[in-house]
Design an enzyme around this catalytic site. Structure first.
Site, short mmCIF file in Angstrom:
data_model
loop_
_atom_site.label_atom_id
_atom_site.label_comp_id
_atom_site.label_asym_id
_atom_site.label_seq_id
_atom_site.Cartn_x
_atom_site.Cartn_y
_atom_site.Cartn_z
N ARG A 73 0.73 -1.25 0.04
CA ARG A 73 0.03 -0.02 -0.19
C ARG A 73 1.01 1.12 -0.05
NH1 ARG A 73 -2.33 1.01 5.37
NH2 ARG A 73 -1.06 2.81 5.40
N HIS A 127 -3.71 4.55 4.50
CA HIS A 127 -4.86 3.51 4.32
C HIS A 127 -6.09 4.04 3.87
CE1 HIS A 127 -7.73 0.67 6.00
NE2 HIS A 127 -8.32 1.60 6.56
N TYR A 148 3.39 6.06 11.43
CA TYR A 148 3.86 4.68 12.01
C TYR A 148 4.60 3.87 10.97
CZ TYR A 148 -0.57 3.95 9.11
OH TYR A 148 -1.41 3.61 7.93
C1 LIG Z 1 -14.93 -5.84 11.35
C2 LIG Z 1 -14.20 -4.88 11.48
N1 LIG Z 1 -13.27 -4.38 12.33
C3 LIG Z 1 -12.54 -3.35 12.27
C4 LIG Z 1 -12.73 -2.47 10.91
C5 LIG Z 1 -11.94 -1.21 10.91
N2 LIG Z 1 -10.81 -1.49 9.75
C6 LIG Z 1 -11.17 -1.01 8.53
S1 LIG Z 1 -10.00 -1.28 7.50
C7 LIG Z 1 -9.04 -2.27 8.67
C8 LIG Z 1 -7.86 -2.75 8.18
C9 LIG Z 1 -7.95 -3.85 7.16
O1 LIG Z 1 -6.49 -4.27 6.82
P1 LIG Z 1 -6.55 -5.36 5.76
O2 LIG Z 1 -7.38 -6.51 5.86
O3 LIG Z 1 -4.93 -5.53 5.59
O4 LIG Z 1 -6.81 -4.41 4.41
P2 LIG Z 1 -6.25 -3.18 3.94
O5 LIG Z 1 -7.16 -1.96 4.20
O6 LIG Z 1 -4.89 -3.10 4.05
O7 LIG Z 1 -6.61 -3.15 2.31
C10 LIG Z 1 -9.78 -2.00 9.86
C11 LIG Z 1 -9.21 -2.78 11.15
C12 LIG Z 1 -13.70 -2.80 10.19
N3 LIG Z 1 -13.94 -2.09 9.16
N4 LIG Z 1 -14.41 -4.00 10.30
#
Ligand SMILES: Cc1ncc(C[n+]2csc(CCOP(=O)(O)OP(=O)(O)O)c2C)c(N)n1
Ligand SMILES: [Mg+2]
Length: 351
Positions: free
Chosen positions: A257, A261, A270
């Protein structure tokens, strides 16, 4: 009884196109020059969309947005292998997949602008709505794949999720079901090394994410996610396997990425600049461009035409989206409750 190893995990890693634009011809999938150009044009279009979305968000014309910079090959390469009849279960960072599948671009802006009507998928596309809760769509994809198998449909269900998604119970439940029922499912993880501020090594003690599939009785493969040919080939092979009754596959796209985010995040708090800089030469768009230049498929003139064409498409989508009448705010509650409370009824009247 002496200790013995029952079965060792053998995770393959697929790489075809290197950072210099050279390919391993023994692995290169069959793609015509026109198909390769189409892939490149989709990469440029997706990147143009992404840049514009960020600008619109900064101007207050779009809500929070999750950028795809750096992950375009994982998205376009996999979507390029899909058939329109396959079922796609996306997470929130799949704009390249949507664009490659031919989703109306103005509707993507509409969705990120806060208007849920942007997710009313046109009837000729089998794309489920964006899944914001991390990983909850993985069992849905497994279920859709099992249903397709029962119905005898020659389709696969494909779920997209991130490295963080592999820590959710939904991931394990979905994988277990898909494995037991030999479902025609393809699970595509874009391991972009971060789940917001949580780095990959804090996400799982597994050496690869791909190896997790073996616990559920099917194959996991890691691919260079910035290599569009490797992602395309892995997805194409997995779809063929799924549709011929040989069960699911898990593809870990090893990517990065390149930016925050979402627009609500500040990644400089971070992670180190050097880490980001180390991924710059591995840019997926640059890599395909170098390959095409060596093949005589890329010129400065072609680049300009491709960028101009993308800009026209995005400009048109933005003006189309901004001319849509905003949704009625009362709709936020109209479809949530069977019966409105007196206060909600008054609120709706006052909108
Ligand atoms: C069930 C849930 N817990 C927490 C969140 C908050 N949240 C949104 S994106 C994210 C991280 C996701 O990381 P990843 O699966 O690696 O996907 P990326 O964002 O890197 O594409 C979190 C914790 C959420 N959307 N849904
Ligand atoms: Mg991630």
């Amino acid at each position: 009884m002496p200790e013995s190893i029952i079965e060792s995990i053998n995770v393959k890693r697929l790489e075809i196109l290197d950072v210099n634009g050279d390919v391993d011809s023994s692995l290169m999938p069959a793609l015509s020059d026109n198909e390769i150009k189409r892939m490149y044009e989709l990469l440029v279009l997706a990147r143009t969309f992404d840049e514009r979305a960020l600008h619109l968000q900064r101007e207050g014309r779009l809500g929070t947005y999750a950028p795809i910079l750096g992950q375009e090959a994982s998205q376009i390469g996999s979507a390029f292998a899909l058939e329109k009849t396959d079922w796609v279960f996306p997470s929130f960072r799949e704009m390249g997949v949507y664009i490659a599948m031919g989703y109306p671009i103005h509707m993507l802006f509409q969705y990120w602008g806060g208007d849920e009507r942007g997710l009313i998928t046109p009837s000729d596309l089998n794309i489920f709505p964006i899944c914001i809760p991390v990983g909850t769509h993985i069992p849905h994809a497994a279920g859709a794949a099992i249903a397709a198998k029962h119905k005898g449909d020659k389709v696969a269900a494909v779920a997209y999720f991130g490295d963080g998604g592999t820590s959710k119970g939904d991931f394990h439940e979905g994988f277990n079901m898909a494995g037991v029922f030999k479902a025609p499912a393809v699970f595509i993880c874009q391991n972009n090394q971060w789940a917001i501020s949580v780095p990959r090594q804090r996400q799982s003690a597994s050496k690869t994410l791909a190896q997790k599939a073996f616990s559920y009785g099917f194959e996991g493969i890691q691919v260079d996610g910035n290599d569009i040919f490797a992602v395309y080939k892995a997805t194409k092979d997995a779809l063929k396997k799924a549709k011929s009754g040989n069960g699911p596959t898990f593809i870990e796209c090893f990517t990065y990425r390149m930016t925050h985010h979402t627009t609500a995040d500040d990644a400089t708090r971070y992670r180190k600049d050097d880490e980001v800089a180390s991924w710059k030469p591995r840019d997926p768009v640059l890599r395909l461009k170098l390959f095409m230049a060596k093949k005589g498929l890329w010129t400065e003139q072609y680049q300009k035409e491709t960028e101009d064409k993308a800009k026209v498409i995005i400009d048109k989508a933005v003006s189309e989206e901004e001319s849509i009448k905003p949704p009625f705010p009362g709709d936020m509650i109209s479809y949530t409750y069977e019966k409105l409370t007196p206060r909600q009824a008054k609120q709706i009247k006052d909108f």
